[in-house]
Design a protein around this motif. Structure first.
Motif, mmCIF file in Angstrom:
data_model
loop_
_atom_site.group_PDB
_atom_site.id
_atom_site.type_symbol
_atom_site.label_atom_id
_atom_site.label_comp_id
_atom_site.label_asym_id
_atom_site.label_seq_id
_atom_site.Cartn_x
_atom_site.Cartn_y
_atom_site.Cartn_z
ATOM 1 N N UNK A 23 61.163 -21.652 39.834
ATOM 2 C CA UNK A 23 61.478 -22.504 38.689
ATOM 3 C C UNK A 23 60.217 -22.724 37.974
ATOM 4 N N UNK A 24 59.239 -23.097 38.555
ATOM 5 C CA UNK A 24 57.814 -23.367 37.917
ATOM 6 C C UNK A 24 57.417 -22.177 37.076
ATOM 7 N N UNK A 25 57.513 -21.043 37.654
ATOM 8 C CA UNK A 25 56.937 -19.729 37.077
ATOM 9 C C UNK A 25 57.703 -19.158 36.078
ATOM 10 N N UNK A 26 59.090 -19.253 36.070
ATOM 11 C CA UNK A 26 60.087 -18.564 35.314
ATOM 12 C C UNK A 26 60.614 -19.735 34.210
ATOM 13 N N UNK A 27 60.018 -19.590 32.832
ATOM 14 C CA UNK A 27 60.591 -20.611 31.944
ATOM 15 C C UNK A 27 62.087 -20.309 31.622
ATOM 16 N N UNK A 28 62.449 -19.110 31.465
ATOM 17 C CA UNK A 28 63.740 -18.804 30.976
ATOM 18 C C UNK A 28 64.840 -19.391 32.022
ATOM 19 N N UNK A 29 64.489 -19.382 33.338
ATOM 20 C CA UNK A 29 65.242 -19.474 34.352
ATOM 21 C C UNK A 29 65.296 -21.271 34.112
ATOM 22 N N UNK A 30 64.267 -21.911 34.167
ATOM 23 C CA UNK A 30 64.076 -23.401 34.042
ATOM 24 C C UNK A 30 64.696 -23.874 32.719
ATOM 25 N N UNK A 31 64.647 -23.099 31.699
ATOM 26 C CA UNK A 31 65.278 -23.660 30.360
ATOM 27 C C UNK A 31 66.848 -23.550 30.572
ATOM 28 N N UNK A 32 67.511 -22.534 31.122
ATOM 29 C CA UNK A 32 68.727 -22.476 31.289
ATOM 30 C C UNK A 32 69.424 -23.143 32.419
ATOM 31 N N UNK A 33 68.433 -23.523 33.447
ATOM 32 C CA UNK A 33 69.142 -24.513 34.590
ATOM 33 C C UNK A 33 69.111 -26.312 33.972
ATOM 34 N N UNK A 34 68.092 -26.447 33.062
ATOM 35 C CA UNK A 34 67.951 -27.402 32.473
ATOM 36 C C UNK A 34 69.131 -27.823 31.389
ATOM 37 N N UNK A 35 69.485 -26.790 30.679
ATOM 38 C CA UNK A 35 70.563 -26.906 29.849
ATOM 39 C C UNK A 35 71.825 -26.866 30.741
ATOM 40 N N UNK A 36 72.111 -25.941 31.622
ATOM 41 C CA UNK A 36 73.412 -26.003 32.107
ATOM 42 C C UNK A 36 73.860 -27.378 33.001
ATOM 43 N N UNK A 37 72.492 -27.844 33.498
ATOM 44 C CA UNK A 37 72.964 -29.029 34.404
ATOM 45 C C UNK A 37 73.321 -30.272 33.315
ATOM 46 N N UNK A 38 72.841 -30.259 32.186
ATOM 47 C CA UNK A 38 73.097 -31.328 31.107
ATOM 48 C C UNK A 38 74.532 -30.927 30.506
ATOM 49 N N UNK A 39 74.706 -29.675 30.390
ATOM 50 C CA UNK A 39 75.988 -29.285 29.833
ATOM 51 C C UNK A 39 77.108 -29.618 30.921
ATOM 52 N N UNK A 40 76.732 -29.200 31.909
ATOM 53 C CA UNK A 40 78.051 -29.537 32.892
ATOM 54 C C UNK A 40 78.105 -31.100 33.194
ATOM 55 N N UNK A 41 77.114 -31.719 33.047
ATOM 56 C CA UNK A 41 77.341 -33.307 33.398
ATOM 57 C C UNK A 41 78.195 -34.001 32.341
ATOM 58 N N UNK A 42 77.974 -33.482 30.951
ATOM 59 C CA UNK A 42 79.022 -33.879 30.255
ATOM 60 C C UNK A 42 80.400 -33.548 30.304
ATOM 61 N N UNK A 43 80.499 -32.187 30.633
ATOM 62 C CA UNK A 43 81.972 -31.500 30.717
ATOM 63 C C UNK A 43 82.563 -32.015 31.969
ATOM 64 N N UNK A 44 82.000 -32.398 32.972
ATOM 65 C CA UNK A 44 82.410 -32.670 34.256
ATOM 66 C C UNK A 44 82.781 -34.175 34.226
ATOM 67 N N UNK A 45 82.057 -34.975 33.501
ATOM 68 C CA UNK A 45 82.436 -36.360 33.400
ATOM 69 C C UNK A 45 83.829 -36.531 32.600
ATOM 70 N N UNK A 46 83.901 -35.671 31.565
ATOM 71 C CA UNK A 46 85.278 -35.685 30.753
ATOM 72 C C UNK A 46 86.361 -35.080 31.955
ATOM 73 N N UNK A 47 86.027 -34.378 32.815
ATOM 74 C CA UNK A 47 87.297 -34.003 33.527
ATOM 75 C C UNK A 47 87.704 -34.828 34.534
#
Length: 329
Positions: free
Chosen positions: A280-304
């Protein structure tokens, strides 16, 4: 330069027409929310007509916008490819995701494809459901897990949802085999339960802080696939404690499945994304994706979850009349 000559503006419009949500577009484009809104508003002002119907949630593209999106998409794709070529061969990042297969099918696949389209250097591979060992053994880069890890020392954990599951079956099953009045009465019934590498057998139910006795069943059917449980439920084959309600909201709403034993539920699903800390620390693409996905899923999951709870509560009220006509087991 006119805003209609700004490719960022067209990217923002095309994505928002698909997501129906400015916040999700901003996450996908790694852009501030106000900037996305400003770009789309500027396009509408220059063109002289509305592109999105903002009176509805999610936003809906107008008829003209739908035509514009169909014309703009291939142009934007070609432009991204031209940029990649002009910059030389862009480095590719493969992100291997371990996830329960039914959740990937129902909720994640389209989202990952959308991310790939806006991040052409990132591609995804879904690996069979795996535990934390898969991260440590370099067999996966990110996991979707449904319970709290016992040891988080080597991992970055991004929680995005917590919810529970009512006890479900079909009305026809109850007519055939009777209605269990208590958790202990489940010993007269067939249990359709989930068992995977990351999910041990459900042993207890909970009603607030109250824990049931150890669950006992007349017959057990175990599977790693929640969608298999769904099919068996709809074929009146048993009772389940393990089916996430997001998979069956329409069936509950239509009365094809009913929640029984009101108030009793299995322990909560605690959904998180997990990465290996050093990667997570060394791979910026992985970290960026994980941050985006967690936020996106938090929004979607709350609606569900909010929608699901309303449907379940209404179904419980509707089932009261049905239960009066059923034999007890």
């Amino acid at each position: 330069m006119n805003i209609s000559q700004n490719l960022e503006a067209w990217e923002a419009l095309v994505l928002t027409a698909k997501t129906g949500n400015v916040s999700k577009t901003a996450l996908l484009l790694d852009m501030d929310i106000p900037k996305v809104s400003r770009l789309i508003s500027s396009l509408e002002k220059e063109l002289g007509y509305e592109l999105l119907d903002k009176s509805k949630r999610p936003f809906k593209p107008t008829k003209k916008c739908e035509i514009i999106v169909s014309l703009a998409e291939p142009i934007l794709k070609s432009f991204r490819q031209m940029l990649d070529f002009s910059r030389g061969v862009a480095p590719k990042c493969l992100i291997r995701i371990g996830s329960p297969i039914e959740i990937m099918q129902e909720f994640y696949s389209q989202k990952l494809l959308a991310y790939s389209r806006t991040h052409p250097t990132v591609s995804f591979e879904v690996v069979p459901e795996a535990g934390p060992d898969a991260l440590m053994n370099d067999e996966a880069d990110i996991l979707v897990v449904n319970k709290k890890l016992t040891d988080e020392t080597n991992f970055v954990v991004r929680p995005f949802m917590q919810t529970s599951t009512p006890v479900l079956c079909s009305p026809e099953y109850l007519r055939r085999y009777g209605l269990p009045r208590t958790v202990d009465n489940l010993k007269k019934h067939t249990g359709l339960l989930l068992k995977t590498k990351t999910h041990l057998l459900t042993r207890f139910l909970y009603k607030g802080s109250q824990q049931s006795n150890l669950l006992q069943w007349k017959t057990l059917f175990l599977t790693h696939d929640q969608l298999a449980i769904k099919r068996l439920l709809l074929n009146h084959q048993g009772i389940t404690t393990d089916l996430y309600f997001g998979h069956v909201l329409e069936e509950i709403k239509n009365g094809d499945l009913v929640p029984i034993l009101p108030g009793w539920e299995r322990s909560p699903w605690i959904m998180s994304l997990v990465t290996r800390r050093d990667r997570d620390l060394e791979n910026s693409e992985l970290r960026k994706f994980a941050d985006w996905w967690a936020q996106s899923e938090a929004d979607s999951a709350l609606d569900r979850v909010v929608k699901g709870r309303r449907i379940i509560e209404q179904a419980q009220r509707n089932a009261a009349e049905l239960f009066e006509s059923l034999p007890f087991s």
